[in-house]
Design a protein around this motif. Sequence first.
Motif, PDB file in Angstrom:
ATOM      1  N   UNK A  79       0.644  -1.271   0.019  1.00  0.00           N
ATOM      2  CA  UNK A  79       0.138  -0.013   0.115  1.00  0.00           C
ATOM      3  C   UNK A  79       0.847   1.269  -0.001  1.00  0.00           C
ATOM      4  N   UNK A  80       0.912   1.999  -0.967  1.00  0.00           N
ATOM      5  CA  UNK A  80       1.604   3.173  -1.108  1.00  0.00           C
ATOM      6  C   UNK A  80       0.888   4.274  -1.515  1.00  0.00           C
ATOM      7  N   UNK A  81       1.115   5.556  -0.572  1.00  0.00           N
ATOM      8  CA  UNK A  81       0.327   6.831  -0.943  1.00  0.00           C
ATOM      9  C   UNK A  81       1.161   7.862  -1.083  1.00  0.00           C
ATOM     10  N   UNK A  82       0.918   8.772  -1.927  1.00  0.00           N
ATOM     11  CA  UNK A  82       1.667  10.265  -2.180  1.00  0.00           C
ATOM     12  C   UNK A  82       1.299  10.989  -0.825  1.00  0.00           C
ATOM     13  N   UNK A  83       2.581  11.618  -0.335  1.00  0.00           N
ATOM     14  CA  UNK A  83       2.155  12.362   1.105  1.00  0.00           C
ATOM     15  C   UNK A  83       2.631  13.697   0.801  1.00  0.00           C
ATOM     16  N   UNK A  84       2.168  14.630   1.046  1.00  0.00           N
ATOM     17  CA  UNK A  84       2.442  16.266   0.994  1.00  0.00           C
ATOM     18  C   UNK A  84       1.788  16.924   1.993  1.00  0.00           C
ATOM     19  N   UNK A  85       2.021  18.001   2.389  1.00  0.00           N
ATOM     20  CA  UNK A  85       1.349  18.877   3.343  1.00  0.00           C
ATOM     21  C   UNK A  85       0.628  19.936   2.617  1.00  0.00           C
ATOM     22  N   UNK A  86      -0.575  20.226   2.999  1.00  0.00           N
ATOM     23  CA  UNK A  86      -0.962  21.393   2.622  1.00  0.00           C
ATOM     24  C   UNK A  86      -0.732  22.767   3.224  1.00  0.00           C
ATOM     25  N   UNK A  87      -0.245  22.629   4.294  1.00  0.00           N
ATOM     26  CA  UNK A  87       0.194  23.811   5.084  1.00  0.00           C
ATOM     27  C   UNK A  87       1.758  23.817   5.271  1.00  0.00           C
TER      28      UNK A  87
END
Length: 154
Positions: free
Chosen positions: A120-128
């Motif tokens: 299970x792989x997800x793109x991670x980034x922060x909106x703040x």
Amino acid sequence: MFNKLVKWAKTHGATIAACESFTGGRFGDSLTNISSASQVFIGSFVCYSNDYKIEILGVNPETIKKYGAVSIPCLSEMLKNTYKKTGANVVFGFTGNAPSLRNEDPSLSFVGFLLEKKIHIYQFFSRVPLNRDEYKESAVQWTVNKFLSKVSFS
């Protein structure tokens, strides 16, 4: 949250391992702050450089050359190879770019886990805007919470 992870692993007779890049051992550190983690945690590879990913985890150099270290194919190999090396039932993985010290650049990361031999792989980034430390902590917490939302507690 890490208490819940350890409790889940103990209840299900599972073991946990990790392969970390941009988190720099944050997952392993957070998990080992739980006193009973030694019953389920095998260990963690902290492979920050591409050479280390290749030499220690066995990531194919062509994968990094073609897709980059911050990619789904790279994280997929990191997870699979950590599973092969440790035999853990669950493997957590992190590869990406944490923000610069001045938080001037956008950060992109891939996070995930291997559970029951499924990746299970997800793109991670922060909106703040987050500093490096906050970004790493946020990525680790987000990934553990995502895992916990996928598993059964019965």
